[in-house]
Write a protein that holds these residues in place. Structure first.
Motif, PDB file in Angstrom:
ATOM      1  N   ARG A  40      44.636  37.970  52.890  1.00  0.00           N
ATOM      2  CA  ARG A  40      43.755  39.120  52.717  1.00  0.00           C
ATOM      3  C   ARG A  40      42.322  38.698  52.443  1.00  0.00           C
ATOM      4  NH1 ARG A  40      47.446  43.383  49.425  1.00  0.00           N
ATOM      5  NH2 ARG A  40      49.327  42.990  50.598  1.00  0.00           N
ATOM      6  N   SER A  41      41.453  39.672  52.547  1.00  0.00           N
ATOM      7  CA  SER A  41      40.035  39.461  52.265  1.00  0.00           C
ATOM      8  C   SER A  41      39.664  40.264  51.022  1.00  0.00           C
ATOM      9  CB  SER A  41      39.201  39.919  53.464  1.00  0.00           C
ATOM     10  OG  SER A  41      37.839  39.746  53.190  1.00  0.00           O
ATOM     11  N   HIS A  42      38.958  39.605  50.105  1.00  0.00           N
ATOM     12  CA  HIS A  42      38.450  40.256  48.898  1.00  0.00           C
ATOM     13  C   HIS A  42      37.064  39.690  48.627  1.00  0.00           C
ATOM     14  CE1 HIS A  42      42.311  42.039  47.830  1.00  0.00           C
ATOM     15  NE2 HIS A  42      42.872  40.876  48.066  1.00  0.00           N
ATOM     16  N   HIS A  43      36.307  40.413  47.871  1.00  0.00           N
ATOM     17  CA  HIS A  43      35.017  39.879  47.429  1.00  0.00           C
ATOM     18  C   HIS A  43      35.271  38.769  46.415  1.00  0.00           C
ATOM     19  CE1 HIS A  43      32.222  42.610  49.411  1.00  0.00           C
ATOM     20  NE2 HIS A  43      33.181  43.513  49.295  1.00  0.00           N
ATOM     21  N   PHE A  44      34.301  37.881  46.288  1.00  0.00           N
ATOM     22  CA  PHE A  44      34.430  36.735  45.387  1.00  0.00           C
ATOM     23  C   PHE A  44      34.903  37.162  44.000  1.00  0.00           C
ATOM     24  CE2 PHE A  44      32.628  33.924  42.174  1.00  0.00           C
ATOM     25  CZ  PHE A  44      33.224  32.736  42.550  1.00  0.00           C
ATOM     26  N   LEU A  45      34.274  38.178  43.444  1.00  0.00           N
ATOM     27  CA  LEU A  45      34.642  38.617  42.093  1.00  0.00           C
ATOM     28  C   LEU A  45      36.059  39.187  42.048  1.00  0.00           C
ATOM     29  CD1 LEU A  45      31.277  40.187  40.867  1.00  0.00           C
ATOM     30  CD2 LEU A  45      32.262  37.948  40.294  1.00  0.00           C
ATOM     31  N   GLY A  46      36.525  39.752  43.154  1.00  0.00           N
ATOM     32  CA  GLY A  46      37.907  40.231  43.223  1.00  0.00           C
ATOM     33  C   GLY A  46      38.901  39.084  43.146  1.00  0.00           C
ATOM     34  N   TRP A  47      38.596  37.974  43.827  1.00  0.00           N
ATOM     35  CA  TRP A  47      39.469  36.794  43.763  1.00  0.00           C
ATOM     36  C   TRP A  47      39.485  36.215  42.350  1.00  0.00           C
ATOM     37  CZ3 TRP A  47      42.965  36.093  47.210  1.00  0.00           C
ATOM     38  CH2 TRP A  47      42.734  36.371  48.556  1.00  0.00           C
ATOM     39  N   ALA A  48      38.351  36.278  41.662  1.00  0.00           N
ATOM     40  CA  ALA A  48      38.224  35.670  40.334  1.00  0.00           C
ATOM     41  C   ALA A  48      38.754  36.570  39.213  1.00  0.00           C
ATOM     42  CB  ALA A  48      36.755  35.336  40.069  1.00  0.00           C
ATOM     43  N   LYS A  49      38.920  37.838  39.487  1.00  0.00           N
ATOM     44  CA  LYS A  49      39.340  38.810  38.470  1.00  0.00           C
ATOM     45  C   LYS A  49      40.665  38.397  37.825  1.00  0.00           C
ATOM     46  CE  LYS A  49      40.229  43.748  38.039  1.00  0.00           C
ATOM     47  NZ  LYS A  49      40.335  45.006  38.770  1.00  0.00           N
ATOM     48  N   ASP A  50      40.816  38.732  36.556  1.00  0.00           N
ATOM     49  CA  ASP A  50      42.045  38.448  35.786  1.00  0.00           C
ATOM     50  C   ASP A  50      42.420  36.971  35.825  1.00  0.00           C
ATOM     51  OD1 ASP A  50      42.377  41.162  35.071  1.00  0.00           O
ATOM     52  OD2 ASP A  50      43.465  41.568  36.935  1.00  0.00           O
ATOM     53  N   GLY A  51      41.426  36.112  35.652  1.00  0.00           N
ATOM     54  CA  GLY A  51      41.684  34.675  35.620  1.00  0.00           C
ATOM     55  C   GLY A  51      42.129  34.098  36.945  1.00  0.00           C
ATOM     56  N   GLY A  52      41.771  34.757  38.036  1.00  0.00           N
ATOM     57  CA  GLY A  52      42.135  34.261  39.364  1.00  0.00           C
ATOM     58  C   GLY A  52      43.551  34.621  39.775  1.00  0.00           C
ATOM     59  N   ASN A  53      44.139  35.622  39.126  1.00  0.00           N
ATOM     60  CA  ASN A  53      45.519  36.004  39.421  1.00  0.00           C
ATOM     61  C   ASN A  53      45.719  36.371  40.891  1.00  0.00           C
ATOM     62  OD1 ASN A  53      48.267  36.614  38.556  1.00  0.00           O
ATOM     63  ND2 ASN A  53      47.716  38.741  38.978  1.00  0.00           N
ATOM     64  N   ARG A  54      44.770  37.085  41.473  1.00  0.00           N
ATOM     65  CA  ARG A  54      44.882  37.474  42.891  1.00  0.00           C
ATOM     66  C   ARG A  54      44.934  36.230  43.782  1.00  0.00           C
ATOM     67  NH1 ARG A  54      40.906  42.082  44.463  1.00  0.00           N
ATOM     68  NH2 ARG A  54      42.555  43.361  43.603  1.00  0.00           N
TER      69      ARG A  54
END
Length: 77
Positions: A40-54
């Protein structure tokens, strides 16, 4: 960064590997497969959210899908 660059760019998760079948007796390579998994594609901050859980989940899913693809290449139905 220039004024027009997005500080939170969208990033796509991609895994790529080479799978090889090697005869143990003499080390001869019998087959080689290039496999690629597009995530999937996410914004940088989305990938980093929740300690990088995504990102952690994407890695696990990518590994599972790569393994499935390698098995299907080696043992077609």
């Amino acid at each position: 960064m220039t004024r027009n660059e997005d500080p939170n760019p969208p990033l796509r998760f991609i895994m790529r590997t080479t799978a090889k079948v090697v005869r143990l007796e003499d080390g001869e390579e019998l087959a080689s497969f290039q496999v690629k998994q597009l995530g999937r594609s996410h914004h940088f901050l989305g990938w980093a959210k929740d300690g990088g859980n995504r990102l952690t989940l994407a890695i696990a899913e990518g590994q599972r899908k790569l393994a499935e693809e390698i098995i299907n290449l080696l043992f077609p139905r």
